[in-house]
Design a protein around this motif. Structure first.
Motif, PDB file in Angstrom:
ATOM      1  N   GLY A   1       0.966  -1.168  -0.033  1.00 44.04           N
ATOM      2  CA  GLY A   1      -0.258   0.442   0.141  1.00 44.04           C
ATOM      3  C   GLY A   1       0.367   1.046   0.095  1.00 44.04           C
ATOM      4  O   GLY A   1       0.175   2.654   0.124  1.00 44.04           O
ATOM      5  N   LYS A   2       2.526   1.146  -0.390  1.00 37.58           N
ATOM      6  CA  LYS A   2       3.034   1.825  -0.760  1.00 37.58           C
ATOM      7  C   LYS A   2       2.947   2.854  -1.574  1.00 37.58           C
ATOM      8  O   LYS A   2       2.849   2.403  -2.815  1.00 37.58           O
ATOM      9  N   PRO A   3       3.141   4.361  -1.444  1.00 37.62           N
ATOM     10  CA  PRO A   3       3.079   5.345  -2.803  1.00 37.62           C
ATOM     11  C   PRO A   3       4.187   4.797  -3.744  1.00 37.62           C
ATOM     12  O   PRO A   3       5.496   4.706  -3.424  1.00 37.62           O
ATOM     13  N   LEU A   4       4.384   4.900  -4.678  1.00 36.12           N
ATOM     14  CA  LEU A   4       4.986   4.701  -6.115  1.00 36.12           C
ATOM     15  C   LEU A   4       5.673   5.705  -7.261  1.00 36.12           C
ATOM     16  O   LEU A   4       4.734   6.867  -7.305  1.00 36.12           O
ATOM     17  N   ILE A   5       7.500   6.285  -6.909  1.00 34.90           N
ATOM     18  CA  ILE A   5       7.188   7.640  -7.610  1.00 34.90           C
ATOM     19  C   ILE A   5       8.472   6.983  -8.528  1.00 34.90           C
ATOM     20  O   ILE A   5       9.030   5.329  -8.353  1.00 34.90           O
ATOM     21  N   ALA A   6       8.842   7.414  -9.411  1.00 32.44           N
ATOM     22  CA  ALA A   6       9.603   7.245 -10.907  1.00 32.44           C
ATOM     23  C   ALA A   6      10.739   8.497 -10.996  1.00 32.44           C
ATOM     24  O   ALA A   6      10.122  10.339 -10.841  1.00 32.44           O
ATOM     25  N   VAL A   7      12.080   8.348 -10.815  1.00 40.27           N
ATOM     26  CA  VAL A   7      12.617   8.898 -11.295  1.00 40.27           C
ATOM     27  C   VAL A   7      13.285   8.518 -12.987  1.00 40.27           C
ATOM     28  O   VAL A   7      13.641   7.587 -13.097  1.00 40.27           O
ATOM     29  N   GLY A   8      13.812   9.911 -13.779  1.00 39.31           N
ATOM     30  CA  GLY A   8      13.909   9.501 -14.849  1.00 39.31           C
ATOM     31  C   GLY A   8      15.219   8.360 -14.879  1.00 39.31           C
ATOM     32  O   GLY A   8      16.530   9.475 -14.448  1.00 39.31           O
ATOM     33  N   THR A   9      15.843   8.054 -15.723  1.00 34.99           N
ATOM     34  CA  THR A   9      17.258   7.696 -16.015  1.00 34.99           C
ATOM     35  C   THR A   9      18.198   9.273 -16.393  1.00 34.99           C
ATOM     36  O   THR A   9      19.201   9.239 -15.506  1.00 34.99           O
ATOM     37  N   LEU A  10      17.811   9.834 -16.625  1.00 36.10           N
ATOM     38  CA  LEU A  10      19.044  11.223 -17.339  1.00 36.10           C
ATOM     39  C   LEU A  10      18.784  11.879 -15.978  1.00 36.10           C
ATOM     40  O   LEU A  10      20.221  12.436 -15.444  1.00 36.10           O
ATOM     41  N   ASP A  11      17.663  12.025 -15.610  1.00 32.68           N
ATOM     42  CA  ASP A  11      17.932  12.917 -13.655  1.00 32.68           C
ATOM     43  C   ASP A  11      18.689  12.380 -12.832  1.00 32.68           C
ATOM     44  O   ASP A  11      19.613  13.032 -12.134  1.00 32.68           O
ATOM     45  N   THR A  12      18.217  10.926 -13.254  1.00 33.57           N
ATOM     46  CA  THR A  12      19.695  10.115 -12.129  1.00 33.57           C
ATOM     47  C   THR A  12      21.452  10.039 -12.722  1.00 33.57           C
ATOM     48  O   THR A  12      22.151   9.969 -12.040  1.00 33.57           O
ATOM     49  N   LEU A  13      21.801   9.836 -13.764  1.00 31.97           N
ATOM     50  CA  LEU A  13      22.816  10.797 -13.995  1.00 31.97           C
ATOM     51  C   LEU A  13      23.221  11.892 -13.954  1.00 31.97           C
ATOM     52  O   LEU A  13      24.417  12.365 -13.182  1.00 31.97           O
ATOM     53  N   VAL A  14      22.694  13.118 -14.081  1.00 31.43           N
ATOM     54  CA  VAL A  14      22.899  14.204 -13.872  1.00 31.43           C
ATOM     55  C   VAL A  14      23.322  14.488 -12.177  1.00 31.43           C
ATOM     56  O   VAL A  14      23.898  14.850 -11.831  1.00 31.43           O
ATOM     57  N   ALA A  15      22.485  14.003 -11.537  1.00 25.95           N
ATOM     58  CA  ALA A  15      22.239  13.781 -10.063  1.00 25.95           C
ATOM     59  C   ALA A  15      23.596  12.660  -9.250  1.00 25.95           C
ATOM     60  O   ALA A  15      24.924  13.540  -8.732  1.00 25.95           O
ATOM     61  N   GLN A  16      24.440  11.716 -10.527  1.00 30.06           N
ATOM     62  CA  GLN A  16      25.333  11.046 -10.076  1.00 30.06           C
ATOM     63  C   GLN A  16      26.189  12.282 -10.386  1.00 30.06           C
ATOM     64  O   GLN A  16      27.810  12.145  -9.852  1.00 30.06           O
ATOM     65  N   ALA A  17      26.534  12.831 -11.211  1.00 30.35           N
ATOM     66  CA  ALA A  17      27.667  13.881 -11.814  1.00 30.35           C
ATOM     67  C   ALA A  17      27.351  15.006 -10.490  1.00 30.35           C
ATOM     68  O   ALA A  17      28.809  15.612 -10.299  1.00 30.35           O
ATOM     69  N   GLN A  18      26.316  15.087 -10.328  1.00 30.51           N
ATOM     70  CA  GLN A  18      26.433  16.282  -9.255  1.00 30.51           C
ATOM     71  C   GLN A  18      27.168  16.494  -8.152  1.00 30.51           C
ATOM     72  O   GLN A  18      27.984  17.003  -7.360  1.00 30.51           O
ATOM     73  N   GLU A  19      26.732  14.788  -8.055  1.00 27.18           N
ATOM     74  CA  GLU A  19      27.507  14.577  -6.346  1.00 27.18           C
ATOM     75  C   GLU A  19      28.772  13.812  -6.140  1.00 27.18           C
ATOM     76  O   GLU A  19      28.903  13.282  -5.270  1.00 27.18           O
ATOM     77  N   THR A  20      29.334  13.672  -7.618  1.00 32.40           N
ATOM     78  CA  THR A  20      31.177  13.334  -7.361  1.00 32.40           C
ATOM     79  C   THR A  20      31.440  14.525  -6.765  1.00 32.40           C
ATOM     80  O   THR A  20      31.275  14.988  -8.324  1.00 32.40           O
ATOM     81  N   PRO A  21      32.397  14.672  -6.054  1.00 28.99           N
ATOM     82  CA  PRO A  21      33.305  15.571  -5.874  1.00 28.99           C
ATOM     83  C   PRO A  21      34.415  15.632  -7.056  1.00 28.99           C
ATOM     84  O   PRO A  21      35.062  15.449  -7.457  1.00 28.99           O
ATOM     85  N   GLY A  22      34.033  17.534  -8.100  1.00 25.95           N
ATOM     86  CA  GLY A  22      34.986  17.905  -8.461  1.00 25.95           C
ATOM     87  C   GLY A  22      34.262  17.603  -9.616  1.00 25.95           C
ATOM     88  O   GLY A  22      34.964  18.160 -11.011  1.00 25.95           O
ATOM     89  N   MET A  23      33.360  16.813 -10.486  1.00 23.77           N
ATOM     90  CA  MET A  23      32.836  16.724 -11.629  1.00 23.77           C
ATOM     91  C   MET A  23      32.106  17.698 -12.248  1.00 23.77           C
ATOM     92  O   MET A  23      32.459  17.851 -13.638  1.00 23.77           O
ATOM     93  N   THR A  24      31.500  17.957 -12.003  1.00 24.70           N
ATOM     94  CA  THR A  24      31.398  19.530 -12.591  1.00 24.70           C
ATOM     95  C   THR A  24      31.692  20.710 -12.774  1.00 24.70           C
ATOM     96  O   THR A  24      31.267  21.430 -12.363  1.00 24.70           O
ATOM     97  N   GLU A  25      33.083  20.468 -11.858  1.00 25.53           N
ATOM     98  CA  GLU A  25      33.231  22.432 -11.530  1.00 25.53           C
ATOM     99  C   GLU A  25      34.217  21.839 -12.854  1.00 25.53           C
ATOM    100  O   GLU A  25      34.621  22.057 -13.934  1.00 25.53           O
ATOM    101  N   GLY A  26      33.512  23.879 -13.007  1.00 29.56           N
ATOM    102  CA  GLY A  26      33.722  24.657 -14.410  1.00 29.56           C
ATOM    103  C   GLY A  26      32.916  23.338 -15.839  1.00 29.56           C
ATOM    104  O   GLY A  26      32.990  24.585 -16.404  1.00 29.56           O
ATOM    105  N   ILE A  27      31.811  22.807 -15.603  1.00 29.97           N
ATOM    106  CA  ILE A  27      30.640  22.261 -15.681  1.00 29.97           C
ATOM    107  C   ILE A  27      29.843  23.269 -16.392  1.00 29.97           C
ATOM    108  O   ILE A  27      29.504  24.054 -16.269  1.00 29.97           O
ATOM    109  N   ARG A  28      29.767  23.967 -17.676  1.00 32.80           N
ATOM    110  CA  ARG A  28      28.780  24.569 -18.223  1.00 32.80           C
ATOM    111  C   ARG A  28      27.750  23.862 -19.260  1.00 32.80           C
ATOM    112  O   ARG A  28      26.508  24.518 -18.846  1.00 32.80           O
ATOM    113  N   TYR A  29      27.324  22.456 -19.334  1.00 28.83           N
ATOM    114  CA  TYR A  29      26.405  21.801 -18.985  1.00 28.83           C
ATOM    115  C   TYR A  29      26.648  20.429 -19.283  1.00 28.83           C
ATOM    116  O   TYR A  29      27.857  20.393 -19.331  1.00 28.83           O
ATOM    117  N   ILE A  30      25.714  19.735 -19.123  1.00 28.21           N
ATOM    118  CA  ILE A  30      26.013  18.124 -18.246  1.00 28.21           C
ATOM    119  C   ILE A  30      24.662  17.252 -19.359  1.00 28.21           C
ATOM    120  O   ILE A  30      23.430  17.658 -19.596  1.00 28.21           O
TER     121      ILE A  30
END
Length: 230
Positions: free
Chosen positions: A88-117
């Motif tokens: 009876g718990k609710p369902l949430i869905a996250v896009g695969t591309l959103d997950t990859l963006v979050a992965q980049a943001q959470e990796t130290p230094g990966m998005t430093e100086g980046i204009r686009y992901i």
């Protein structure tokens, strides 16, 4: 306390995580070929048992909605729906591309100086499922299939450094020859879904468990084996 089960099966990597108040407290993954169906539910059961928990102690289930592997997405969504129907718990869905963006943001230094992901999910040959995001994670273009060549994403590369990340990024490194291009070959992981999943939970952006379907982007095409059966 928000406790969310996270399932990521959109690519060759099968992973599951357990999050509590926005932090990962359990994680499992496997890159064994075609093992998603046999491992996803097992991973979830193991993580819950480790903590002495059951589904009744959880608040929601989050699953990758795609784009990605047709079979992988079906396994993940079927597992998530089963857990939601049974508890009876609710369902949430996250896009695969959103997950990859979050992965980049959470990796130290990966998005430093980046204009686009630019997250990339491998499709076939030189095709990827992709979209353009800014460094803050806002999606700028629609998610679409892209056949990558030397001129792909040229206008964005002309503005500054672009991070290409995902299981489709590696094959593009030899094609996109630009000094502003950065490539990270990786699979999306369930642990990187925590932030977008928690945000969706707090905002009550739930999916209809009965009618939710993955975002395939392309219709599944069955092929006939050329091998003789008899």
């Amino acid at each position: 306390m928000d406790r969310i089960i996270l399932i990521e099966t959109s690519t060759a990597l099968c992973s599951a995580a357990l999050a509590e108040d926005g932090k990962v407290i359990g994680y499992r993954e496997s890159s064994a070929p075609k093992a998603h169906a046999s491992l996803t539910a097992v991973f979830i059961q193991e993580m819950l048992e480790e903590r002495g928990l059951s589904m009744s102690d959880c608040d929601a289930v989050c699953v990758s909605m795609g784009p990605g592997s047709y079979t992988g997405l079906r396994v993940g969504v079927s597992t998530a729906k089963g857990l939601c129907f049974g508890s009876g718990k609710p369902l949430i869905a996250v896009g695969t591309l959103d997950t990859l963006v979050a992965q980049a943001q959470e990796t130290p230094g990966m998005t430093e100086g980046i204009r686009y992901i630019v997250p990339m999910v491998d499709a076939r040959r030189m095709e990827v499922y992709s979209a353009v995001f800014d460094p803050e994670g806002h999606q700028i273009t629609e998610t679409s299939p892209v056949i990558v060549d030397g001129d792909s994403f040229a206008s964005y590369l002309a503005e500054g450094p672009v991070l290409f990340i995902g299981d489709g990024a590696g094959k593009c490194a030899d094609v996109i020859n630009h000094p502003n291009a950065r490539f990270v070959q990786c699979n999306p992981t369930a642990s990187a879904m925590v932030r977008p999943a928690t945000e969706a939970y707090k905002e009550k952006r739930f999916k209809d468990v009965a009618y939710f379907e993955p975002f395939y982007l392309k219709e599944f095409v069955a092929t006939v084996s050329r091998k003789k059966l008899f």
